[in-house]
Write an enzyme that holds these catalytic residues in place. Structure first.
Site, PDB file in Angstrom:
ATOM      1  NE  ARG A   5       0.990   4.389  10.191  1.00 34.81           N
ATOM      2  CZ  ARG A   5       0.924   3.130   9.733  1.00 34.81           C
ATOM      3  NH1 ARG A   5      -0.235   2.511   9.609  1.00 34.81           N
ATOM      4  NH2 ARG A   5       2.027   2.478   9.410  1.00 34.81           N
ATOM      5  CG  HIS A  48      -2.263   2.826   4.934  1.00 38.23           C
ATOM      6  ND1 HIS A  48      -2.622   2.299   6.158  1.00 38.23           N
ATOM      7  CD2 HIS A  48      -2.042   1.775   4.121  1.00 38.23           C
ATOM      8  CE1 HIS A  48      -2.596   0.983   6.074  1.00 38.23           C
ATOM      9  NE2 HIS A  48      -2.254   0.636   4.852  1.00 38.23           N
ATOM     10  CB  SER A  84      -0.909   0.016   1.229  1.00 40.32           C
ATOM     11  OG  SER A  84      -1.723  -1.134   1.254  1.00 40.32           O
TER      12      SER A  84
END
Lengths: 211, 211
Positions: free
Chosen positions: B38, B41, B15
């Site tokens: 993050r 994500h 990812s």
């Protein structure tokens, strides 16, 4: 920018007015609109006006299931935390998340799979029809697909809104082929917050039931 | 679309590769990048590459605070649930959320304010420096601003990522004037998931500390 003077209890109403205004003259099926609106309210992301798709009569069938008191199973404790506990009381729906259970972690490790996958097996072992609210793990959706196809599970609704970059779109596409009620957020976007807000939007529609 | 065959432990890495690829040749300060990555994500929303802004040295000062073991205070139980409990162990950081406390509900009602507001007062009563992770309620940010200006609070970091349509932008703008470390998601977007993922991104940066 100046702060707007507004009573706490009026904030949601004002937010809904802004959302309606920005959606302009777009129309949505009346039973779907509260779900779409609440997800936009939760994310401030109008992409969901296009992304959220519903199986035929999905909302009505989901409401019927919730009225029967079926439990909700989530794939994160965050999703579980985001579901309004007061709204669950009317029909005594319970919420389960098995992600942190030691037996789930052990089984996932033994079988080289994810905890989300193993947690769906644990949900199947409840032996009850459930609503599944999946906001994180595509592997949970894939396992739900398999267990349903084998006749081991009879999901009363699958909320398929995991977020991410690997196998998320594929898992959602698989759910959209299923002959059970589903609500899916197409594409990469989604999340535990989205899964919880879809649950809440459904539960709030039961508020005015005579009961 | 076919499912990609991938081991569970490789999903995050894959990812992150996709996110890096799609960010192209954009560059970010090295201490900020893990936070931005993050959040993308967590949301699959690349808007955060533009929305997330940091006070000078904000990340370094936040890491210093976490290393001292300061607690994290959230404005939702969902945000609290989303923070990785294992990652808190190294420096024994605790996480508090006072939103469901009966005394907070009572005080909010008496004073005609929000529970988020009253929960920041309760955090102040801890008498400790804290990291605040606000993903939901602009009123929590406004109260943090006031309490800090009056010298009642000394926030070691304010994560200001509430989501919504009423007073959200204003509250974030106010935080960005403050002389304490902050990380803010500009605009309407944000959420408890975003607040939690920023906390996790910071905590994971402490993993390799020699300790």
């Amino acid at each position: 920018m100046e702060l707007e003077q507004i009573l706490p209890e009026d904030i949601e109403k004002r937010s809904f007015e802004i959302i309606a205004r920005e959606l302009g003259d777009r129309t949505f099926p009346p039973e779907q609109f509260p779900v779409i609106r609440r997800v936009i309210h939760t994310t401030a992301d109008f992409d969901y006006a296009d992304n959220l798709v519903f199986s035929d009569n999905g909302v009505y069938l989901a409401l019927e299931a919730l009225r029967e008191g079926v439990p909700i199973v989530t794939d994160t404790n965050m999703g579980k935390a985001g579901i309004n506990k007061n709204a669950l009381k009317k029909y005594k729906n319970e919420v389960y998340c098995f992600m942190s259970d030691p037996d789930v972690a052990r089984k996932a490790k033994e079988e080289g799979t994810t905890r989300a996958w193993a947690s769906m097996d644990k949900a199947a072992a409840l032996g009850r029809d459930c609503v599944f609210a999946i906001g994180n793990a595509p592997t949970a959706l894939i396992r739900l697909y398999e267990l349903t196809m084998r006749g081991i599970l009879n999901p009363r609704l699958i909320i398929g809104v995991p977020v991410g970059f690997v196998n998320v779109i594929q898992a959602k596409e698989r759910i959209m082929t299923m002959d059970v009620p589903w609500i899916v957020g197409k594409g990469r976007k989604g999340g535990s917050n989205v899964a919880a807000s879809i649950c809440n939007a459904l539960l709030y529609q039961l508020k005015d039931d005579e009961k």
